[in-house]
Structure formats: structure tokens, C-alpha cells
Design a protein around this motif. Structure first.
Motif, short mmCIF file in Angstrom:
data_model
loop_
_atom_site.label_atom_id
_atom_site.label_comp_id
_atom_site.label_asym_id
_atom_site.label_seq_id
_atom_site.Cartn_x
_atom_site.Cartn_y
_atom_site.Cartn_z
N HIS B 119 0.45 -1.23 0.11
CA HIS B 119 -0.23 -0.01 -0.02
C HIS B 119 0.89 1.31 -0.12
N THR B 120 2.37 1.27 0.01
CA THR B 120 3.00 2.32 0.25
C THR B 120 2.84 3.30 -1.33
N ASP B 121 2.25 2.62 -2.22
CA ASP B 121 2.24 3.48 -3.32
C ASP B 121 1.13 4.60 -3.15
N ALA B 122 -0.03 3.89 -2.78
CA ALA B 122 -1.23 5.05 -2.35
C ALA B 122 -0.52 5.92 -1.37
N PHE B 123 -0.08 5.33 -0.32
CA PHE B 123 -0.27 6.35 0.84
C PHE B 123 1.15 7.47 0.52
N SER B 124 2.00 7.04 -0.32
CA SER B 124 2.76 8.06 -0.86
C SER B 124 1.90 9.34 -1.60
N LEU B 165 -7.04 -1.23 -4.95
CA LEU B 165 -7.40 -2.65 -4.75
C LEU B 165 -6.05 -3.41 -4.85
N ASP B 166 -5.64 -4.52 -4.11
CA ASP B 166 -4.62 -5.07 -3.94
C ASP B 166 -4.15 -5.87 -5.28
N GLY B 167 -2.89 -5.56 -5.83
CA GLY B 167 -2.34 -6.21 -6.79
C GLY B 167 -2.35 -7.75 -6.72
N PHE B 168 -2.56 -8.26 -7.83
CA PHE B 168 -2.75 -9.73 -8.12
C PHE B 168 -3.61 -10.24 -6.93
N THR B 169 -3.48 -10.30 -5.55
CA THR B 169 -4.30 -10.97 -4.52
C THR B 169 -5.89 -10.42 -4.89
N LEU B 170 -6.04 -9.20 -5.34
CA LEU B 170 -7.50 -8.87 -5.66
C LEU B 170 -7.43 -8.53 -7.11
N SER B 171 -6.78 -7.88 -7.81
CA SER B 171 -6.80 -7.66 -9.18
C SER B 171 -6.84 -8.80 -10.10
N HIS B 172 -6.39 -9.82 -9.85
CA HIS B 172 -6.34 -11.00 -10.54
C HIS B 172 -7.10 -12.29 -10.09
N ILE B 173 -7.67 -12.20 -8.86
CA ILE B 173 -8.63 -13.22 -8.27
C ILE B 173 -10.05 -13.10 -9.03
N ILE B 261 -7.03 -4.43 12.75
CA ILE B 261 -7.32 -3.39 11.58
C ILE B 261 -6.54 -3.63 10.42
N ALA B 262 -6.83 -3.92 9.43
CA ALA B 262 -6.04 -4.06 7.97
C ALA B 262 -6.78 -3.26 7.01
N MET B 263 -6.18 -3.34 5.95
CA MET B 263 -6.79 -2.89 4.61
C MET B 263 -6.62 -3.74 3.60
N GLY B 264 -7.53 -3.68 2.65
CA GLY B 264 -7.73 -4.60 1.52
C GLY B 264 -7.96 -6.15 1.83
N THR B 265 -7.28 -6.78 0.88
CA THR B 265 -7.53 -8.18 1.05
C THR B 265 -7.07 -8.79 2.47
N LEU B 266 -6.07 -8.36 2.94
CA LEU B 266 -5.74 -8.81 4.36
C LEU B 266 -6.66 -8.45 5.53
N GLY B 267 -7.56 -7.44 5.11
CA GLY B 267 -8.57 -6.98 6.18
C GLY B 267 -9.86 -7.96 6.06
N LYS B 268 -10.00 -8.69 4.63
CA LYS B 268 -10.82 -9.96 4.50
C LYS B 268 -10.45 -11.13 5.24
N GLU B 269 -9.36 -11.31 4.94
CA GLU B 269 -8.75 -12.65 5.39
C GLU B 269 -8.64 -12.62 6.86
N ALA B 270 -8.41 -11.21 7.42
CA ALA B 270 -8.55 -11.19 9.06
C ALA B 270 -9.73 -11.71 9.65
N GLU B 271 -10.87 -11.68 9.05
CA GLU B 271 -12.24 -12.23 9.33
C GLU B 271 -12.11 -13.70 9.61
N VAL B 272 -11.22 -14.31 8.87
CA VAL B 272 -11.23 -15.77 8.94
C VAL B 272 -10.44 -16.07 10.17
N ALA B 273 -9.28 -15.10 10.47
CA ALA B 273 -8.46 -15.21 11.57
C ALA B 273 -9.29 -14.96 12.75
N VAL B 274 -10.20 -14.02 12.76
CA VAL B 274 -11.04 -13.78 14.00
C VAL B 274 -12.08 -15.03 14.22
#
Ligand SMILES: Cc1ncc(C[n+]2csc(CCOP(=O)(O)OP(=O)(O)O)c2C)c(N)n1
Ligand code: SF4
Ligand SMILES: [Mg+2]
Lengths: 317, 370, 175
Positions: B119-124, B165-173, B261-274
């Protein structure tokens, strides 16, 4: 670890080859600076060209590479297929980065060859500002543009160098505009040496690189590098495709030393009696379903270029 | 229509529905599929937009600026180095108050070349005046892109919006995607300050110290107003299309003792962890941060917080962790994970929660870290 | 959740096979995701793709480390990649091969997808197309239904030979 630098592999001393003694491929040095373990596609001609460029340049050379297929071909950290220093740099920045490197090496009293190896996109599109600046400033370097006529790295989108009518993923109906005439842009900077080459004529390329590196100042070589997945032809036809480009006069091999034009051997015959353009077009999927009008325009462009360069060489301007 | 699509294709489909007057874009992995799909739409006559195949991202954004000021809806898409290369124009677009919509497929920055998610690209581009939303599913990529046009073009906002949107993990899924008949959800493009020879104006002239700050304040005022506009648009979207969104997506947070607290696809995967953590008796919840600019107000009182940053501000810390700290006063456990596509699974996320040390920072995978 | 890992070489259609499989599962009324893992490799390099199928929405984006099923479209990969890595104890392997391979224990199935593709003359740029016939084999293994496979193939490809190839693989695979 400073950056993700890869240790230089042990370099073998290069045998001293006199440029003029090289009359056939077997006389080209056996030393390899690009190993066979590249991740290039099967039938990739641009990586083949790089091999000959490095053989001609020898081990006291550094390559500056902007984003392009060559960024990928090198392999993935921590492995590498390269046996000379390679400085990877941002897409638009190769010529400017090379300017800095060339000055630094000069300041250190080194005579290392600084060679940019850039794709057509990194040259005619996003990189043209840096290219123009470096040539105008008189940077002592060799800029090589290997031209596969599209953005190979990202999967074959159009570039400014894509020819009229060619299908790419962003010109699915064929490119509506002509190929940018990069050579005339470079020529306008009056470099001491510039040349065109083609992957199907490696010896010609080898000699041109040798000659370019013997001259001080900004040098330029533009290589046509057929690309099987991009041009959509079977991998084993790579050499044939390059030869047809030259034989049909679509691609003309020449050198320009201090402005003086000299047509290279393979193109001399081709320009007198060019093979039919169809021979070149029909084997390439990117030109499928070309309309007769577009084909006609292409043929006119080829004829025009042949005439223009023949007249210039003959001194009838 | 219900179908299955990649994140990139979903963005392109939303753009088709929004029907911009001009699209100018430049290819870059992993965004390329968006540009290619749009080129296909235009060639096949499915989309009437004028498509400008520019020679760089700087020119892509400059062309969008010209087109947007010229009076039509505009769109571009980029990623990583492309976004960085257009940086000057990114500032310009916001300063010129142009409602350009851009999809940014989040990807790491070189050197070394790395095409995977970060996410560094967007945050820049954080301080440029763009609204930024981060999505977590293919459906959300579609929905957020559609809403972005409406939010950007609202007269209370008139600022550009970046959909991340996250590269590959979301752009290509490939996931399911329901496309919408958008009807009049997007009103016709109207820019009050579009170029008009009947009303000649000079745009962006020399502006001295006595005036310049007013224009800056005006951007901030619109940013503040944008919170309300976003809420309105998301509410209307839910009413029309049945899918609701907010500044965050909260999962099992009501009674949670610890929130990831996470963003993008990691934020979705966190629900499984929860879910896993709950099975173990740990009362965990997940709060996926969607809007980054304007930054939302978060209710985290009385909870422990684990923040996963897929970014880093060198010499300072994780950008999200520090935003949470300054907004809420809570000292989170800051985990730096997923840089350059580093593999992070729900098991890893569950581990972050199990082994949390509030107030500390850790780099996932770096063993000599103290 | 049923997790599938597909091993192939770049250009052999592993990524498309993953997409087709997800689409077929989706047409069966399931939730599905298909996700290729993209290296920086070009044509010919080993690639993996991941497919997840479930009755609930799928929130996992990470790679599949413990697959229920491993599909190998090119068995020459097995010399360089440990395709069985993490395979569940009761997991299954499906090989593109005319013969069973020694050393592949447990539930190991094989079908000659290359032969089927060649018989249907499904060849692009000199390589047989494996991604549509493999779907027929997966239908035989009850991972998706044959009607959904046919639907999915027709949604992505105009050429009916692809459907025929899937049907041939369905017939040929022994379960
Ligand atoms: C600023 C920026 N924009 C876009 C890209 C993505 N990108 C990398 S290489 C490339 C195309 C390169 O094409 P070309 O120069 O012709 O070289 P080839 O890949 O064909 O060898 C693109 C668009 C990038 N790396 N940086
Ligand atoms: S895309 Fe073309 S230029 Fe690039 S590596 Fe493959 S064959 Fe070579
Ligand atoms: Mg190129």
C-alpha cells in the motif's frame, strides 16, 4: 547487504579480438556475459541480441536497464543470468541515469562502457525526454533500443513504435497510426554514431556495437527484435522473421557516422529488389485481417523509406 | 447480471457503466487488464468513451486533467511506479478541483522490481487532496468505482477519488460479481468551473501569499464535507442495489476485546482469523479500514488493537498504526506484514493477535528484529 | 471448503483451467475463487494456480498450502517442483498422463489430457490445450457437474471442440 545487489560472478578475461578480423560468427568471442538461464520466452530475439552486445562490449561494461523484458530476463533475486554489472532503473530514467554513471566513471578515470539496453517503449514513449537530453548534452555512452514493437514486459500493449495495423492488447482492431520514426528523432541530435541492426544479423550487430564503443560521445543503435508472443508467430521462426523484415525493406540496416549514411550489406540487395511485403506480414498473427487500404499504406511507407535512404546514400537529396 | 470476474475486470465493468467521456491510461502490471479491457470495450463499440493511449502516466493524468476541465467525466488507472510517475499531476488534479476517478492497483515500489501487493504507493499520495478508498472484494471494486464518480462529482466535494485494490491478490482473483443497471444513479457530469468561452476564466494563474492558503483551506473544507457525501452516496447505493458499505467493515466487533485493523484483502482474510480466534475463546473482531482519506472517526474505546500495515514510513512507523494512534489515543500492536506480496495467511494473522504486545512494532518474517 | 492447486507451465493453460473450474463451480451454485500465483516468469516456467470452492463466501486470499486436490498438467514439472507438498492425508492427485506414475501413492488418478486435446485437434501455437479437457475429468471426480462444465466452457470459448474434449476426458477418467 546494500540494496538487493547481486554479487558479480567471477569474470573471465576476454580474448582481444580485432573488430576487423571478425568476419564470421565463429570469430565472435566465446565468453558469455548473459548465461543461458534467462527467463526469456522461447524464441526471444532481444535476449539473443543482448548476448552479442555483451560479447562485443566485453567485461569492462555496465548495463543500464529500464523497466522492460530485460528486467525480467535477468532472473529473480538472488539468482541472475548476468555476468556484467547491471543497473536496473525506473522506466523513464535510463538515459539520465546513464549520464550520471558515465560522468562518475569518467571522474574516476575509468573507461568502462556505459550501455543502456532499453525497450522501444522505454525509448520512444516514456523515456524519450531523458534520451533527448542525454544526446543533446553529449553524454559518452551507447544507447541501444531493442525494438519488439510493443510493451512486452506488460503483455504486449501498443507502444509508439508499434507499426500501423498491428494488433496489440490495447489496439485490438489494429493500430490506427504509424510507427514513430525514432531514428530520425535521434538523427536530429547529430550523434557521432548511430546505426540500425536486426537480431537476424548478429555479426552485423556485433560489429556495430564494437564500432560504436570505439567512438567518444553519445552513440545509438536501434535493433529490430522480433518477439514470438507479441508478433504471434511460432518460436522457431524468429530468425526468419528478422530476415524477412530486412529482405522486404521494412527494416533497413545502416550506419550513420558523423552524419554520413552507409547502408549495410544485407540491406543493399534488399533495397534494390525488395521481397514482397506480404512475405513478412502473412506469418504474423498481429497483422491478421489487415485491410487492403492499411496494407497499401504500409507498402507505400516501405517504398518511401527505401527511396529516401537510397537517395541520401547516393547523395541525391 | 451475475457473473464471475477479476478485480480488474470489475473495475473496467464499472467504468463502462459510468461511461466517461475520456479515458487516458498507461499500462503497468498488475493494472494492465483494466486498460486492455477498456480498449476492448471501446474497439467493440460497447463504450463510447474516447480512449487516449498516452505515452506515460504523467501524461495520463495530465490528459485526464485537460479532459475533466474540458467538461467530461474522466477515468484513469495505474499502479505503483505509474502512480509515482504521475505524482505532480496527482497534486494538480486535486488542486484544480477536478472529479477524476482513478483505480490504483496497489503494488510495491522498486528497486528491486516487485509487482506484488503493497500500500506504500497509495500512501505516498496521501497528502495530495485525493479521496482514497481501499476495497477487499471483486464486488466491492465494482461498487466503489461506481460510487467514486458520484462522490467526486458532488458539488460539495469536487475532488478526485482513488479506488485502491490489492495487486494480484484482488486484481487477478476471480470471484462472483453482480453488475448493476445503474439507471440515473450517476447524474450527467457537471463541472461548475469547466472551460467555457462564454465565460472566459484563467485557471491556476500566479496566486500570491495573501490568497493561496484560501484555496488550500477550501480543499480541506471539501474533504470534511466529503464524509457526509460518502455516507449519503453509500446509503443511496445500498437502497438501490442492496449492498451496503461504510468507512470501515466491522466483523464480530460488538463484544470484541481485541480488534484487528487491516486494509484491502488482508482485512478480509482477518475475518477468517477472527473466527479461528473466537473458536479458541479469544474475543477478537476485525475492522477493515475502507476510507483512508478522509480518515474516518473510529470507535475503539476499551479495546486492544492490532494493526497490520502493508506499508511503511521509514524513520517513523506503519502509516495505519500511527493514524490509529493519533486518531484514537490507543497504543496498537503494530505489525508490518505483506510488503511486496509477502505471503500472510489467516493463521499468521491469528498469531499476530495471540502474540500481541500493545505499543510495540514487529516486522513479520524478520527474525533478528528486536 | 475444497481447495485445489493446479501445477502447469506458463502458456499451458493452468490459469485458464483455474478460471474455468471456478466458473463451473459458480454455475453449480457454489461460491468459488480462482487465483493464479504470478511469478515474474515467462512462457514455459512452472506456475501454480489456486481454486477454492465452498458453500459460503470465501474470504481467504492467501495461497493454498494444504490442498485437497493437486492437478498436474505437465508431469515434467514433478522433477523440479514438489507438487505433493502439503497435500491433505486424504487428498487426491490428478495427473495429465496416459499411465499411472510410480511413487504417487494414495488417491492418484491419471488421464491423457494431451492425447485428448490432440485427438480433437485442440492446438494453439503448437501446444495442446489442456484447460478444457481437464474440466471433464474434474466433473467425473464430482468436483463440479458436467452440465456446469459445459456451460462454463461455452461461456469462455466459442469452439465446440473444447466441450467435446471435456466430454472425452469425462469418459476416459476411471474412478
Ligand atoms: C512509470 C512506469 N510506468 C509503467 C511501468 C510498467 N512497465 C514496465 S515495462 C513496460 C513496457 C516496456 O516496454 P518496452 O520498453 O517496449 O520493453 P519490452 O518490455 O517490450 O522489452 C511497462 C509499461 C513501469 N514500470 N513504470
Ligand atoms: S515478450 Fe518478446 S521480447 Fe519479451 S522476453 Fe518474450 S519474446 Fe522476448
Ligand atoms: Mg518493447
Amino acid at each position: 547487504m546494500s540494496g538487493n545487489r547481486i554479487a558479480k560472478l567471477s569474470l573471465q578475461p576476454m580474448t582481444n579480438i580485432n573488430e576487423r578480423s571478425v568476419s564470421n560468427l565463429s570469430a565472435i568471442p566465446k565468453e558469455e556475459y548473459l548465461y543461458k538461464c534467462t527467463s526469456a520466452c522461447a524464441g526471444c530475439s532481444s535476449s539473443l541480441c543482448l548476448r552479442y552486445v555483451l560479447k562485443a562490449a566485453g567485461p569492462d561494461s555496465v548495463l543500464v536497464v529500464p523497466a522492460c523484458c530485460t528486467s525480467v530476463i535477468q532472473g529473480m533475486y538472488p539468482g541472475t543470468a548476468m555476468n556484467v554489472p547491471v543497473y536496473n532503473i525506473a522506466f523513464a530514467a535510463a538515459a539520465a541515469c546513464a549520464s550520471g554513471m558515465s560522468e562518475a566513471l569518467a571522474a574516476l578515470g575509468k573507461e568502462t562502457n556505459v550501455i543502456v539496453y532499453a525497450g522501444d517503449g522505454g525509448t520512444v514513449d516514456i523515456g524519450i525526454q531523458a534520451l533527448s537530453g542525454a544526446f543533446e548534452r553529449g553524454t559518452n555512452f551507447l544507447y541501444i533500443c531493442y525494438d519488439n514493437e510493443a510493451y512486452g514486459n506488460t503483455g504486449m500493449q501498443r507502444s509508439g513504435s508499434t507499426p500501423l495495423g498491428a494488433r496489440t492488447t490495447t489496439t485490438p482492431g489494429g493500430k490506427p497510426t504509424a510507427k514513430k520514426d525514432l531514428d530520425r528523432i535521434v538523427e536530429a541530435h547529430n550523434p557521432p554514431y548511430m546505426a540500425t541492426a536486426c537480431s537476424a544479423y548478429p555479426l552485423d550487430l556485433y560489429k556495430k556495437v564494437k564500432k560504436a564503443l570505439s567512438i567518444e560521445g553519445p552513440k545509438f543503435i536501434h535493433i529490430l527484435a522480433p518477439c514470438p508472443p507479441g508478433w504471434r508467430y511460432p518460436t522457431e521462426k524468429t530468425v526468419e522473421m528478422g530476415k524477412l523484415a530486412v529482405k522486404t525493406g521494412t527494416w533497413i540496416l545502416y550506419e550513420r557516422e558523423f552524419g554520413k549514411l552507409a547502408i549495410s550489406g544485407p540491406s543493399k540487395a534488399a533495397m534494390k529488389k525488395p521481397a514482397p511485403l506480404e512475405d513478412y506480414i502473412k506469418g504474423q498473427g498481429r497483422f491478421k485481417n489487415l485491410s487492403p487500404e492499411v496494407f497499401d499504406e504500409m507498402r507505400q511507407q516501405v517504398e518511401h523509406n527505401i527511396q529516401r535512404l537510397s537517395r541520401e546514400e547516393a547523395g541525391v537529396c | 447480471m451475475l457473473t464471475i470476474a477479476t478485480g480488474n475486470k470489475a473495475v473496467a465493468a464499472a467504468v463502462k457503466a459510468a461511461n466517461p467521456g475520456v479515458i487516458a491510461a498507461y499500462p503497468i502490471t498488475p493494472q494492465t487488464e483494466i486498460v486492455e479491457q477498456i480498449a476492448d470495450y471501446v474497439t467493440d463499440g460497447e463504450l463510447a468513451s474516447r480512449y487516449i493511449p498516452v505515452e506515460s502516466e504523467h501524461s495520463a493524468m495530465a490528459a485526464c486533467i485537460g479532459a475533466s476541465a474540458g467538461g467530461v467525466r474522466t477515468f484513469t488507472a495505474t499502479s505503483s511506479h505509474g502512480l509515482l510517475y504521475m505524482h505532480e499531476m496527482v497534486h494538480w488534479a486535486a488542486g484544480a478541483r477536478l472529479p477524476i476517478v482513478m483505480a490504483n492497483v496497489n503494488r510495491a515500489l522498486g528497486p528491486g522490481w516487485n509487482t506484488w501487493a503493497e500500500h506504500t504507493d497509495a500512501f505516498s499520495q496521501r497528502d495530495t487532496g485525493w479521496l482514497q478508498v481501499f476495497v477487499g472484494t471483486v464486488q466491492e471494486a465494482y461498487d466503489a468505482t461506481l460510487m467514486a464518480f458520484k462522490i467526486a462529482e458532488d458539488e460539495r466535494v469536487l475532488l478526485p477519488v482513488m479506488v485502491n485494490l490489492d495487486g494480484f491478490t484482488l486484481s487477478h482473483i476471480m470471484q462472483s460479481l453482480e453488475t448493476a443497471e445503474i439507471g440515473d444513479f450517476l447524474p450527467p457530469y457537471h463541472l461548475p468551473h469547466a472551460i467555457d468561452t462564454e465565460n472566459p476564466c484563467v485557471y491556476g494563474p500566479m496566486t500570491g501569499p495573501a490568497d493561496y492558503f484560501r484555496f488550500r483551506w477550501d480543499i480541506e473544507r471539501s474533504m470534511r464535507d466529503a464524509r457526509g457525501v460518502i455516507a449519503d452516496v453509500e446509503r443511496e447505493f445500498a437502497e438501490r442495489f442492496g449492498r451496503s458499505y461504510g468507512p470501515t467493515e466491522d466483523y464480530r466487533c460488538e463484544d470484541a476485546d481485541v480488534v484487528v485493523i487491516a486494509m484491502g484483502t488482508l482485512g478480509k482474510e482477518a475475518e477468517v482469523a477472527v473466527d479461528r480466534l473466537r473458536d479458541e475463546g479469544i474475543k477478537a473482531g476485525s475492522m477493515r479500514l475502507r476510507w483512508f482519506r478522509p480518515f474516518p472517526d473510529l470507535d475503539l474505546a476499551g479495546r486492544e488493537v492490532v494493526v497490520i500495515d502493508r506499508d511503511y514510513s521509514f524513520g517513523f512507523g506503519g502509516v495505519v498504526a500511527h493514524s490509529i494512534r493519533s486518531k484514537t489515543g490507543i497504543e496498537p500492536y503494530s505489525v508490518i506484514a505483506g510488503l511486496g506480496g509477502q505471503e500472510v495467511t489467516y493463521n499468521d494473522i491469528a498469531d499476530f493477535v495471540r502474540n500481541r504486545h500493545p505499543g510495540e512494532e514487529t516486522w513479520f518474517g524478520v527474525s533478528d528484529h528486536v | 471448503m475444497y481447495e485445489i492447486r493446479i501445477h502447469s507451465r506458463g502458456g499451458q493453460g493452468g490459469v485458464t483451467a483455474a478460471k474455468l473450474l471456478a466458473l463451473a463451480a459458480f454455475r453449480d451454485g457454489k461460491y468459488a475463487t480462482a487465483c493464479p500465483f504470478y511469478g515474474a516468469e515467462r512462457r514455459g516456467a512452472p506456475v501454480v494456480s489456486f481454486v477454492r470452492i465452498d458453500d459460503e463466501p470465501i474470504k481467504i486470499y492467501s495461497q493454498i498450502h494444504e490442498p485437497d486436490l493437486v492437478i498436474v498438467l505437465d508431469t515434467s514439472i514433478m522433477d523440479v517442483v514438489d507438487v505433493l507438498q502439503g497435500l491433505k492425508d486424504d487428498g487426491t492427485v490428478l495427473l495429465n498422463s496416459a499411465h499411472p506414475l510410480p511413487g504417487c501413492n494414495g488417491t492418484c488418478r491419471h488421464v491423457d489430457l494431451t492425447g485428448i486435446a490432440l485427438a480433437e485437434n485442440l492446438v494453439v501455437a503448437g501446444s495442446p490445450i489442456l484447460n478444457t479437457p481437464v474440466l471433464g475429468a474434474l466433473a467425473k471426480m464430482d468436483i463440479v457437474t458436467l452440465p456446469s462444465v459445459e456451460k462454463a466452457i461455452r461461456e469462455m470459448f466459442a469452439d465446440e471442440r473444447n466441450v467435446k474434449a471435456a466430454e472425452a476426458a469425462y469418459e476416459e477418467l476411471k474412478v
